[in-house]
Design a protein around this motif. Sequence first.
Motif, short mmCIF file in Angstrom:
data_model
loop_
_atom_site.label_atom_id
_atom_site.label_comp_id
_atom_site.label_asym_id
_atom_site.label_seq_id
_atom_site.Cartn_x
_atom_site.Cartn_y
_atom_site.Cartn_z
N LYS A 207 14.84 10.31 -4.76
CA LYS A 207 15.63 9.98 -3.57
C LYS A 207 15.46 8.50 -3.24
N GLY A 208 16.51 7.93 -2.69
CA GLY A 208 16.43 6.57 -2.19
C GLY A 208 15.75 6.54 -0.83
N ALA A 209 15.50 5.36 -0.31
CA ALA A 209 14.78 5.22 0.96
C ALA A 209 15.54 5.86 2.11
N THR A 210 16.86 5.82 2.10
CA THR A 210 17.64 6.40 3.20
C THR A 210 17.86 7.89 3.03
N GLU A 211 17.60 8.42 1.84
CA GLU A 211 17.85 9.84 1.56
C GLU A 211 16.60 10.71 1.62
N LEU A 212 15.45 10.12 1.90
CA LEU A 212 14.20 10.87 1.89
C LEU A 212 14.21 11.97 2.94
N LYS B 109 6.23 5.33 5.33
CA LYS B 109 5.96 4.03 4.70
C LYS B 109 7.09 3.64 3.76
N CYS B 110 7.67 4.61 3.08
CA CYS B 110 8.80 4.31 2.17
C CYS B 110 9.98 3.76 2.96
N ARG C 221 11.48 0.18 2.59
CA ARG C 221 12.81 0.37 1.98
C ARG C 221 12.70 0.59 0.46
N VAL C 222 11.90 1.58 0.10
CA VAL C 222 11.71 1.91 -1.30
C VAL C 222 11.81 3.42 -1.46
#
Length: 132
Positions: A89-94, A117-118, A122-123
């Motif tokens: 998942k990307g940072a916005t999809e977590l 933290k992700c 933005r990771v």
Amino acid sequence: MAIQDLTADMLTRIRNAVRNRQKQVVCLNNKLNRGVAAVLAEEGYVHGFEVLDDGRQGQIRIDLKYGPDGEAIISSIDRVSRTGCRIYKGATELPRPLQGLGIAIVSTSFGVMSDRKCRERRVGGEVVATVC
């Protein structure tokens, strides 16, 4: 018989130990398991952990944490990404377990960290487990 997924084994041992109200649990040592234990300690789900040297791979002893009346701090701990089906998942999809009251443990290129933290850094990465 060899254990295929050491992280799933670790999460199952923690789940069973919490269910049986044990104070400590011993798991097999590897880099991902140390990262998961560090995130659990950092987020306050366990008191801490210690890496034990047994002359082979080593073991991790995790000190479990309970509330003032003996209630379990960890109510559920589940493996998300499995050996046969990795979940990235990307940072916005977590995921946000329990609308942010729980945590998702994510393996990133910067190490294993919580979903909070992700989002700050933005990771994204591989979603290893969710803890509520």
